[in-house]
Design an enzyme around this catalytic site. Structure first.
Site, PDB file in Angstrom:
ATOM      1  N   PRO A  60       4.692  -0.974   5.630  1.00 16.68           N
ATOM      2  CA  PRO A  60       5.848  -0.511   6.415  1.00 16.68           C
ATOM      3  C   PRO A  60       5.589   0.866   7.013  1.00 16.68           C
ATOM      4  O   PRO A  60       5.036   1.744   6.341  1.00 16.68           O
ATOM      5  CB  PRO A  60       6.967  -0.447   5.371  1.00 16.68           C
ATOM      6  CG  PRO A  60       6.274  -0.328   4.056  1.00 16.68           C
ATOM      7  CD  PRO A  60       4.972  -1.059   4.198  1.00 16.68           C
TER       8      PRO A  60
ATOM      9  N   TYR B   3      12.201   8.447  -2.363  1.00 17.33           N
ATOM     10  CA  TYR B   3      13.510   8.137  -1.782  1.00 17.33           C
ATOM     11  C   TYR B   3      14.487   7.723  -2.885  1.00 17.33           C
ATOM     12  O   TYR B   3      14.145   7.776  -4.064  1.00 17.33           O
ATOM     13  CB  TYR B   3      13.358   7.099  -0.657  1.00 17.33           C
ATOM     14  CG  TYR B   3      12.516   7.685   0.468  1.00 17.33           C
ATOM     15  CD1 TYR B   3      12.999   8.795   1.184  1.00 17.33           C
ATOM     16  CD2 TYR B   3      11.241   7.223   0.754  1.00 17.33           C
ATOM     17  CE1 TYR B   3      12.223   9.399   2.174  1.00 17.33           C
ATOM     18  CE2 TYR B   3      10.456   7.817   1.752  1.00 17.33           C
ATOM     19  CZ  TYR B   3      10.961   8.901   2.454  1.00 17.33           C
ATOM     20  OH  TYR B   3      10.197   9.514   3.415  1.00 17.33           O
TER      21      TYR B   3
HETATM   22  C1  LIG Z   1       3.724   6.470  10.608  1.00 19.08           C
HETATM   23  C2  LIG Z   1       3.933   6.102   9.169  1.00 19.08           C
HETATM   24  C3  LIG Z   1       5.182   5.668   8.747  1.00 19.08           C
HETATM   25  C4  LIG Z   1       5.392   5.284   7.417  1.00 19.08           C
HETATM   26  N1  LIG Z   1       6.589   4.749   7.043  1.00 19.08           N
HETATM   27  C5  LIG Z   1       6.731   4.202   5.818  1.00 19.08           C
HETATM   28  C6  LIG Z   1       7.865   3.431   5.489  1.00 19.08           C
HETATM   29  O1  LIG Z   1       8.732   3.165   6.323  1.00 19.08           O
HETATM   30  N2  LIG Z   1       7.966   2.959   4.235  1.00 19.08           N
HETATM   31  C7  LIG Z   1       6.980   3.170   3.291  1.00 19.08           C
HETATM   32  O2  LIG Z   1       7.106   2.716   2.157  1.00 19.08           O
HETATM   33  N3  LIG Z   1       5.871   3.855   3.593  1.00 19.08           N
HETATM   34  C8  LIG Z   1       5.705   4.335   4.841  1.00 19.08           C
HETATM   35  N4  LIG Z   1       4.533   4.959   5.171  1.00 19.08           N
HETATM   36  C9  LIG Z   1       3.432   4.963   4.205  1.00 19.08           C
HETATM   37  C10 LIG Z   1       2.518   3.769   4.450  1.00 19.08           C
HETATM   38  O3  LIG Z   1       3.185   2.533   4.314  1.00 19.08           O
HETATM   39  C11 LIG Z   1       1.300   3.789   3.512  1.00 19.08           C
HETATM   40  O4  LIG Z   1       1.724   3.631   2.191  1.00 19.08           O
HETATM   41  C12 LIG Z   1       0.487   5.085   3.611  1.00 19.08           C
HETATM   42  O5  LIG Z   1       0.337   5.501   4.959  1.00 19.08           O
HETATM   43  C13 LIG Z   1      -0.898   4.907   2.996  1.00 19.08           C
HETATM   44  O6  LIG Z   1      -1.593   3.828   3.615  1.00 19.08           O
HETATM   45  P1  LIG Z   1      -2.742   4.109   4.735  1.00 19.08           P
HETATM   46  O7  LIG Z   1      -3.758   5.003   4.073  1.00 19.08           O
HETATM   47  O8  LIG Z   1      -3.292   2.740   5.045  1.00 19.08           O
HETATM   48  O9  LIG Z   1      -2.094   4.767   5.901  1.00 19.08           O
HETATM   49  C14 LIG Z   1       4.325   5.376   6.486  1.00 19.08           C
HETATM   50  C15 LIG Z   1       3.075   5.860   6.908  1.00 19.08           C
HETATM   51  C16 LIG Z   1       2.869   6.195   8.236  1.00 19.08           C
HETATM   52  C17 LIG Z   1       1.500   6.655   8.658  1.00 19.08           C
END
Ligand SMILES: Cc1cc2nc3c(=O)[nH]c(=O)nc-3n(C[C@H](O)[C@H](O)[C@H](O)COP(=O)(O)O)c2cc1C
Length: 364
Positions: free
Chosen positions: A23, A183
């Site tokens: 997400p 949260y």
């Molecule tokens: C632009 C953006 C928005 C995010 N929004 C959410 C969110 O709505 N809910 C959530 O649980 N994590 C959110 N995250 C965290 C990501 O889901 C993820 O857990 C985190 O970026 C680590 O994964 P990655 O290394 O593949 O980016 C967000 C991350 C990014 C970069």
């Protein structure tokens, strides 16, 4: 042996592969309602070939938004707007779609990240008073949230249930309850943010109660076709905070209630956190939780190398891997991963001729 491109049964769904789009808030909604941005963004992600697309955190009520531009799912207007974006994605893609249902608690009422992400005062434009299990601010100079009464808690439980019903009406395939990243639900779980002395605070059983109440109430209203999971932060990365041991007990309680998956992230609760960020640094938490439950576990966090992702699945550390930034940066990540691993994905017929020369086609 399973690998990244073997199907995965998760609740009532069978994912074509084990790549999950994590997400990601887009901060592009209009009073909670999806906009053309969502149509464009979701459309693109829906064509990615991933096994599951989890929609960004959708607030269950306006106070539960992180920013004033967050997506929401709390009334007919927000439901209809999302229906319109989803209809376009659905017209061209069969990807299973989940939605993350969320309440920001004390981390609410902030600017968009690209405007600085600071708290907005309750009486300023686009601000409102945040609420939390206890009147403890997120940062030393952050707003002191209003402590929720039991009546307020029941109202929020009803908001989660109402949003779940709307998600089902939208034809969404799965719901992910957002209990991570500091949260509201995570604020109830962690002793650092929950100092209540009623049935929602104190010992572990009481701190878990709010989330388990959300799960119970959702299970009571969703149909037996809906897949339900929970995203947790497995540790606060702060001594004396929420940790892996408590997460394992929580995961077992969630599985016992009938949740279909656990999505394992970490952190976000405390400004004192010390996170050893490195590729795959959260995978050991997913692995430990997977050993304790018999429902699928999703690992996430800096997993953007296809061979590493494949190894996480093949070695049984997790059942699926989620990507966030890696997919934003390269929306065709799944195609490239399939090509690199000699596997295949579903792609829209309009794009099939893009198959690279000199290697077996990554497209089914
Ligand atoms: C632009 C953006 C928005 C995010 N929004 C959410 C969110 O709505 N809910 C959530 O649980 N994590 C959110 N995250 C965290 C990501 O889901 C993820 O857990 C985190 O970026 C680590 O994964 P990655 O290394 O593949 O980016 C967000 C991350 C990014 C970069």
């Amino acid at each position: 042996m399973n690998h990244l491109f073997t199907p995965l049964k998760i609740g009532h769904l069978t994912l074509e592969n084990r790549v999950v789009i994590a997400p990601m808030c887009q901060y592009s909604a209009d009073e909670g309602a999806a906009t053309d941005w969502h149509t464009l963004h979701l459309g693109r992600l829906a064509l990615s070939g991933a096994g599951l697309l989890i929609l960004e955190a959708a607030a269950v009520n306006p106070t539960g938004r992180i920013t004033y531009a967050d997506l929401g799912l709390w009334d007919d207007r927000t439901e209809l707007a999302l229906a319109q974006s989803l209809a376009v994605a659905r017209r061209y893609s069969n990807i299973p779609i989940a939605i993350q249902l969320s309440h920001a608690g004390r981390k609410a009422s902030t600017q968009k990240p690209w405007d600085g992400g600071n708290f907005i005062a309750a009486d300023a434009q686009n601000g409102w008073p945040p609420v939390a299990p206890s009147a403890l601010p997120f940062t030393v100079d952050g707003p002191i949230p209003d402590e929720l009464s039991v009546k307020d808690i029941v109202n929020i439980l009803e908001d989660f249930t109402a949003a779940a019903k709307r998600a089902e009406r939208l034809g969404i395939d799965a719901i992910e309850i957002h209990a991570a990243h500091g949260y509201l639900i995570h604020q109830f779980l962690s002793p650092l943010s929950n100092t209540r002395d009623d049935q929602y605070g104190g010992n572990l059983e009481n701190r878990m109660r709010f989330l388990l109440d959300v799960v119970d109430r959702m299970l009571a209203v969703i149909s037996d076709k809906m897949t339900l999971g929970v995203r947790i932060s497995a540790t606060d990365w702060v001594d004396g905070g929420w940790d892996l041991g408590q997460s394992i007990i929580l995961a077992q309680a969630l599985a016992a209630k009938g949740c279909h998956f656990i999505h394992v992230s970490t952190a976000g609760l405390s400004s004192q956190q010390q996170i050893p960020v490195a590729p795959g640094f959260q995978v050991p938490f997913a692995e430990a939780i997977k050993q304790a439950v018999d429902i699928p576990v999703i690992a996430v966090g800096l997993i953007d190398n296809p061979k590493v992702a494949d190894e996480i699945i093949a070695s049984g550390k997790a059942d699926a891997v989620a990507l966030a930034r890696g997919i934003l940066y390269n929306p065709h990540w799944v195609w490239h991963a399939a090509a690199e691993l000699g596997q295949q994905v579903t792609a829209p017929p309009q794009y099939l001729r893009s198959s690279p020369h000199g290697i077996p086609s990554p497209f089914k």
